[in-house]
Each structure stands twice: as structure tokens, then as C-alpha cells.
Design an enzyme around this catalytic site. Sequence first.
Site, PDB file in Angstrom:
ATOM      1  CG  HIS A 200       0.404   6.278  -0.679  1.00 36.36           C
ATOM      2  ND1 HIS A 200      -0.820   6.818  -1.290  1.00 36.36           N
ATOM      3  CD2 HIS A 200      -0.329   5.389   0.305  1.00 36.36           C
ATOM      4  CE1 HIS A 200      -2.069   6.603  -0.763  1.00 36.36           C
ATOM      5  NE2 HIS A 200      -1.709   5.906   0.603  1.00 36.36           N
TER       6      HIS A 200
ATOM      7  CG  HIS B 104      -1.685   1.005   1.216  1.00 40.03           C
ATOM      8  ND1 HIS B 104      -3.135   1.073   1.027  1.00 40.03           N
ATOM      9  CD2 HIS B 104      -1.514   2.459   1.830  1.00 40.03           C
ATOM     10  CE1 HIS B 104      -3.854   2.355   1.084  1.00 40.03           C
ATOM     11  NE2 HIS B 104      -2.968   3.181   1.560  1.00 40.03           N
ATOM     12  CD  GLU B 105       1.501   3.563   3.644  1.00 39.21           C
ATOM     13  OE1 GLU B 105       1.706   4.689   3.074  1.00 39.21           O
ATOM     14  OE2 GLU B 105       0.318   3.466   4.171  1.00 39.21           O
TER      15      GLU B 105
ATOM     16  CD  GLU C 266      -5.636   5.528   0.198  1.00 42.39           C
ATOM     17  OE1 GLU C 266      -4.969   6.256   0.216  1.00 42.39           O
ATOM     18  OE2 GLU C 266      -5.877   4.393   1.070  1.00 42.39           O
TER      19      GLU C 266
HETATM   20 ZN    ZN Z   1      -3.248   5.160   1.517  1.00 39.80          ZN
END
Ligand code: ZN
Length: 491
Positions: free
Chosen positions: A261, A257-258, A287
Site C-alpha cells: 500500500h 501487505h502494508e 489492495e
Molecule cells: Zn490492505
Amino acid sequence: MDKERFYSHFGEIHNIFEVLQILDWDQQVYMPKGGSEQRAESFSTLSKIIHEKITSEKTGEIIYAFEKLAETDWDRAHIREAKRSYEKQKKIPTQLIQERAKVASITQSVWEEAKPKSDYKTFLPHLKKVVDVLKEISRCGDEQNPYDFLLDDYEPYITTKILDPLFENLKNELKILIQKYKVKNLEESLKPIKRNVSKENQEKIGIFLLNEIGFDFDRGRVDVSVHPFTSGTMNDVRVTTRYSDDFLPASLFSILHEGGHAIYEQNLDKENFKYPAGESCSLGIHESQSRFYENIIGRSRGFSEKYFSKINKLSSNAFEGIALDDFYRAINTVYPTFIRIEADEVTYNLHIILRYELEKKIIKGDVKVDDIPDLWNEKFEELFGIKPPTFEKGFMQDVHWAAGLMGYFPTYSLGNLYAAQIKRAIEKETTPLSDFVKNGKLGDLKEILRNKIHRFGRFYPSNELIQKATGEPLSETHYLDYLKEKYENLL
Ligand code: ZN
């Protein structure tokens, strides 16, 4: 001259902002506990300098002087964004900005203490102060649609008029899908992934996966924090993760997830990332990139096929004897739970819709703060068929409202919708995403995302960017199709 002045002025604002981000990162990763008050003072000084710089008469002059001289499309995009933010900020009295910062900071500390005890009686009077300030701020814009003014801070150009029908349809469909796809026994379903993996091994897995998806370690690093986050941009992008001894998925999926980003930040336009239209497009688009890597890639069958045995090896064979299919099923367990951040792909958006519907009413003045606790539980039961046993697992679970963030939650769902729509568009143009994963071509996929999304930053508003990247306007149907296609096969 006016051109130089514009770029150096906004470059300076960006530079101060970078310092703020590093201070925040340091606070969450390294700072000794005792440093918090001292750090808060540094924050407050720097935030004030930034706010003054953004709203000063001089900033207005600089923008309008350059407006007549803009030469390139990027010039014009920077002016558009600079003007938008300047004019919006000017509408909000500084005293309200300060008031929000003050009550939010106090309320957040109160929330931290009150949450574990479900002590809503202590928390509510503070929350009420936050809501009062937010209501006032929201009325600095279009008084007919106060919530839009808040939403616009996080997802510029998206309004409730766009979101309402989309979320309504999503809600109705999801309620049906949850009943269809939820597992009978949660504990049983999670068994294959409840294995002890040492922190050192989890770290190795994280670094391995970040390399696989194309995170550039020469321009980034990984550390540990209580809540994983990403900070920084371009040549200094930092992600954090957390380790849970008996549950690898916590670090595995937070790293993906990170990482999503971070890859976005590392691949903005080099010449423009410091200026108003060069930064990331919106929280929703941000996101979409994190959820793309976490869910659409990380929770795909192709990912398990490609990486499960490697993950097992890097875990010192902690998953020995577990079939690939059982691993894949376990990481895609659907089950309604009370906590948003633990929710699966099918239930997640209902958590957001609940918050969205409540926030709109709170800001409009149709729901009083005192009524939130019970109303939350009622709505939760209506959506999920279960009722939170405590307020800790109910309306007190997230920090957002305490921190003065209303209008923020929808960006999480938008991220899911954008991600599914981007997936569909890429597959239409090339091959199924699973081919990229299985053939070890995640680097190529990163290039596609860079071309379609990353490099544009805020050059286009999010709705235009999505239209351009996918050939269609934002829609909830691709997300629903994605869920159906995937979870039908898991029944
Ligand atoms: Zn996030």
C-alpha cells in the site's frame, strides 16, 4: 485564473484531508485512551469542513469554469473526477451523511462490546439503524441498482453487472479447489512457523523487508497499532504492524501487505497527487498492490528461497532445523477457517463472496437485519462445509457493517484478481516473478509497478487501468490459474 482557482481549491481540500489522516494515525498509534471524545470532535469539525467544501456551490462553479479551459490530459482527468464526486455528493442530502456518521460511530462502539460476547441481541437494533441509512443513501442514485451507488464509493466505475458473473464463476471454482488443496491437520501444518521471535527481531525483519521491496524511509515510517494500516501519501507515508510473540507470519505478512500500500502512495505522480485524478485509483487497485507484495511475492517459493535463511538469522535462529520447504509449505497452509482476516489465498475470496451476496440482498430489502445471523451461518456452511460455532466467529467478526461500510468488501477480492492479472502481464513481458525475487531485483519490480500502475493514480478508471496495464479486461481466470499452478505443486 480559473485554472489556478481549481488547483488551489482542490489542493486545499487535499491538505485538510492530510491533517485528518494524521489525526487518525495518531489516534491509533499514540493518543492516550482518554483522548477519544476530544479527538472525535476534531474529526467531526474537519469532516464537516471537507464535506462543505466538496459540495458547495463554489466548488461546482470552479469545476465548470475550468472545464472549458482544460489544456492537458491531466486537467481533463482532474475535472472528470472532480465532477463525478461533486455530482454524486450533491445527490445525497447532508442530513443523511450526518446520520450515517452518527449511527455508525455509535454502532461501532456497541459492536466492540458486543462482539466478544456474541451478543447479537444488543447489536442487531443498532445494525438495523445503519442499514436503514445505507438503504436510503443507496437510493439517491440509480434506483434500479441501489447497491452500485455504495460500491461506487470504493471502486468507482465497477458495478454489480460486472461483478456478478465474475464472482459466480470464482465461487464455483474455489469450492472445488478448497476441497482439493486443504490440509488434513491445521495444527500440524503450522508447526514449522510457530516459533518464538522477539519483538525487536520482528522489527528488524520488518525494516529489512521494507527496504528490500523499495519502501523509502526518508518519506515514511513504521509504527505499531492493534490493526495494521497505511496512511498518508507521497512524502509522508506511514505503515503500522503488530507483533505476535510466537507467530512471526503475523508481522511478516502484514509488513509486506502494508508495504505494498505504502509503495503505491509513495509513487503516485508528484505533480498531481494532491488533485482529484492524482490520488490512488480505487480501493481494489490499492489492495492489488498490497496483496501483490504480501501473497504473490511474499508467499512465493522464490521468496522463501531468497529470504528464509536471512529471516532465520534475524530471528536469532528461531527457525533452526526447519527445512526451507517446510517453511514454504507452512506459510501456504490452506484450511477453511471462520475468520476472514486469517484466511489463506484459496479460501479468502469465498469469505468476500458470502458478504457480497448478503449485502446486495440487505440493501435491496430482500434480507431483513434480524435474519442475518442465521442466514450467515447457513451460507457459510454451504460454502465452506463448516458452521460458525458463535456469532463472534460469524456475522459479527468484521467492523465494516457496524462502521457503515457496505459495498466495500468486494474491493478485497478485486485486489486479488487485479494482482494475479498484473503478475501474468509482467511475466509475459519479462521473466517469471521468482527471478526478480531470487536475483534481488525487487527494486526493478517496483519500477515496473510504478510505470504500469502507481504513477497513473486515478487518471484512468480501474477497469481501464487494468486493461492498459495488462492488455486484457478484468477477469477471474488469472487468479484461478495462479492458484492452480501454485497449489498443485504443494500437494
Ligand atoms: Zn490492505
